[in-house]
Design an enzyme around this catalytic site. Structure first.
Site, mmCIF file in Angstrom:
data_model
loop_
_atom_site.group_PDB
_atom_site.id
_atom_site.type_symbol
_atom_site.label_atom_id
_atom_site.label_comp_id
_atom_site.label_asym_id
_atom_site.label_seq_id
_atom_site.Cartn_x
_atom_site.Cartn_y
_atom_site.Cartn_z
ATOM 1 N N HIS A 1 -63.734 -19.228 6.341
ATOM 2 C CA HIS A 1 -63.337 -19.435 7.731
ATOM 3 C C HIS A 1 -64.489 -19.038 8.670
ATOM 4 C CE1 HIS A 1 -59.061 -18.882 5.995
ATOM 5 N NE2 HIS A 1 -59.585 -20.042 5.681
ATOM 6 N N ASP B 1 -64.634 -18.566 11.887
ATOM 7 C CA ASP B 1 -64.398 -17.967 13.208
ATOM 8 C C ASP B 1 -64.618 -16.455 13.296
ATOM 9 O OD1 ASP B 1 -62.155 -17.593 11.655
ATOM 10 O OD2 ASP B 1 -60.742 -18.506 13.058
ATOM 11 N N ASP C 1 -55.769 -21.821 9.944
ATOM 12 C CA ASP C 1 -56.304 -22.086 8.619
ATOM 13 C C ASP C 1 -55.807 -23.411 8.047
ATOM 14 O OD1 ASP C 1 -57.061 -19.545 9.182
ATOM 15 O OD2 ASP C 1 -56.013 -18.567 7.520
ATOM 16 N N CYS D 1 -57.546 -16.961 14.610
ATOM 17 C CA CYS D 1 -56.855 -17.342 13.373
ATOM 18 C C CYS D 1 -55.364 -17.570 13.593
ATOM 19 C CB CYS D 1 -56.986 -16.248 12.326
ATOM 20 S SG CYS D 1 -58.619 -15.576 12.120
ATOM 21 N N ASP E 1 -60.128 -25.653 4.070
ATOM 22 C CA ASP E 1 -59.201 -24.995 4.990
ATOM 23 C C ASP E 1 -59.640 -25.396 6.399
ATOM 24 O OD1 ASP E 1 -57.996 -23.691 2.863
ATOM 25 O OD2 ASP E 1 -58.373 -21.662 3.613
HETATM 26 N N1 ARG Z 1 -63.654 -14.298 6.207
HETATM 27 C C1 ARG Z 1 -63.655 -13.794 7.551
HETATM 28 C C2 ARG Z 1 -64.278 -12.419 7.585
HETATM 29 O O1 ARG Z 1 -63.815 -11.548 6.920
HETATM 30 C C3 ARG Z 1 -62.277 -13.739 8.115
HETATM 31 C C4 ARG Z 1 -61.878 -15.049 8.662
HETATM 32 C C5 ARG Z 1 -60.516 -15.022 9.270
HETATM 33 N N2 ARG Z 1 -60.298 -16.297 9.913
HETATM 34 C C6 ARG Z 1 -59.204 -17.021 9.806
HETATM 35 N N3 ARG Z 1 -59.151 -18.161 10.462
HETATM 36 N N4 ARG Z 1 -58.179 -16.658 9.069
HETATM 37 O O2 ARG Z 1 -65.229 -12.173 8.247
#
Ligand code: ARG
Length: 388
Positions: free
Chosen positions: A249, A251, A112, A357, A198
């Site tokens: 994010h 990913d 992140d 992550c 981020d």
């Molecule tokens: N917002 C994403 C979801 O709930 C989680 C992303 C987590 N990724 C990270 N690099 N911390 O689907």
């Protein structure tokens, strides 16, 4: 562009992995409620019960560390060099000229905060107060690259104020219909007044960098990335997933695994038209199966969605690390020709994410390839500069 002997060298998400950083759960605290984030318990009355504050219990930290250590052992057995950050004290209140917050969060998710783009390491601006100083946990490592790799470029993106005025508080109150109505405006809890991003909203495809507009990355942040990266030879493409009403994010939404293949989230399609860059260049977008947990079945303190299932880590274009419970995804990966390495990782989820992550790759084999020769990319217009 860069010699393969450079210590800092990583151009995409899939080339053979040589060196990586894996987070640690030491000193982790519960994430505080703040203008950019409102954590909620995953219980039937999640909306009303208070979210805990302060340090996380030692046995929870231990469980997460065991799973993180398991990932480290797997990576080392595959010949990858692994480094760990040093967690500072995170439990003390923070105060800057512009904000205060009761504690910091954790240093489990380097993804992140830190990103390698070729021979360059960028420290992201971050978007939440409790994560403002998270870069500190990686500074010792960054200095070792800085001192030992003369070709390495080190960039710290401008720190935003994170003052109240940077945020849009009404965002949290919008009912679902309002979010649906606004889904194409890409306006979330952060305004456009300051540069905010981020690192985990970025996905790397060689010369091409894909960046998601989200709660954690605004258009000003993407503009900064363009102005910074275009002169270095990158093309920066903003992307949007309008049906994700709380995007943060990329990913768990759009996950490239090798040249020509991206795993996609069946509940979060790309904004119409944005798939063209991929399709015109012969890329395949493959929807993943439903995760094995529903959102309600995710761990109690986990703020991410069930789609952590697709948060996989590539060891190479043929080897992928996947959470052990996600059998349906493992079967798909197997069919697509990957060797799958399952590891238990659920106890890490409440620290911000899963396998992608919790890592930050600093060195992968390979160079800056052009995977998108067919494009109508328009770099930012550079007007003549008038001095004086
Ligand atoms: N917002 C994403 C979801 O709930 C989680 C992303 C987590 N990724 C990270 N690099 N911390 O689907």
């Amino acid at each position: 562009m860069s010699r393969p002997t450079n210590l800092v060298n990583s151009w995409n998400e899939w080339d053979p992995l040589r060196e990586i950083v894996v987070g640690v759960a030491d000193n982790a605290c519960f994430e505080p409620t703040e203008p950019g984030h409102r954590p909620q318990l995953r219980t039937p009355d999640g909306g009303s019960a208070p979210f805990p504050t302060g340090p996380k219990p030692a046995e929870m930290i231990e469980r997460a560390n065991e799973q993180l250590d398991g990932l480290v052992r797997l990576l080392e057995s595959q010949g990858v060099t692994v480094h760990r950050p040093v967690a500072p004290d995170l439990a003390s209140p923070l105060r800057t000229p512009d904000f205060q917050v009761e504690n910091q969060y954790c240093v489990v998710c380097p993804r992140d905060v830190m990103i390698t783009l070729g021979n360059e390491i960028i420290e992201a601006t971050m978007s939440r107060r409790a994560r403002y100083f998270e870069y500190q946990a990686y500074r010792k490592l960054v200095y070792s690259y800085w001192n030992n790799d003369p070709g390495m470029v080190w960039t710290v993106a401008p720190k935003p104020s994170m003052a109240d005025s940077m945020y849009r508080q009404e965002f949290w109150e919008w009912p679902l219909e309002e979010r649906h109505r606004r889904m194409h405006s890409s306006e979330f809890c952060v305004t456009q007044d300051e540069v905010v991003f981020d690192a985990a909203d970025i996905s790397r495809f060689g010369r091409d960098i894909v960046v998601q507009e989200s709660m954690t990355t605004n258009r000003s942040g993407i503009h900064w990335l363009k102005r910074h990266l275009e002169p270095r030879g990158f093309r920066v493409h903003p992307v949007h997933f309008p049906l994700d009403f709380f995007p943060s994010h990329i990913d768990c939404t759009f996950v490239p695994l090798r040249p020509g293949l991206v795993l996609t989230n069946p509940e979060r399609p790309l904004r119409e038209g944005e798939e063209q860059l991929f399709l015109r260049n012969g890329w395949e977008l493959v929807d993943v199966p439903q995760p094995t947990s529903t959102n309600d079945e995710m761990p109690k303190y986990c703020q991410s969605s069930k789609w952590l299932s697709m948060n996989v880590l590539s060891i190479s274009p043929t080897k992928v690390v996947c959470e052990e419970r996600e059998k349906p995804l493992q079967d798909l990966l197997d069919k697509l020709g990957f060797e799958v390495f399952p590891v238990p990782f659920r106890d890490v989820f409440e620290y911000g994410g899963s396998l992608h992550c919790a890592t930050w790759d600093v060195n992968r084999e390979g160079t800056a390839e052009d995977y998108f020769p067919v494009n109508d990319y328009r770099p930012l217009a550079e007007g003549p500069r008038i001095l004086g």
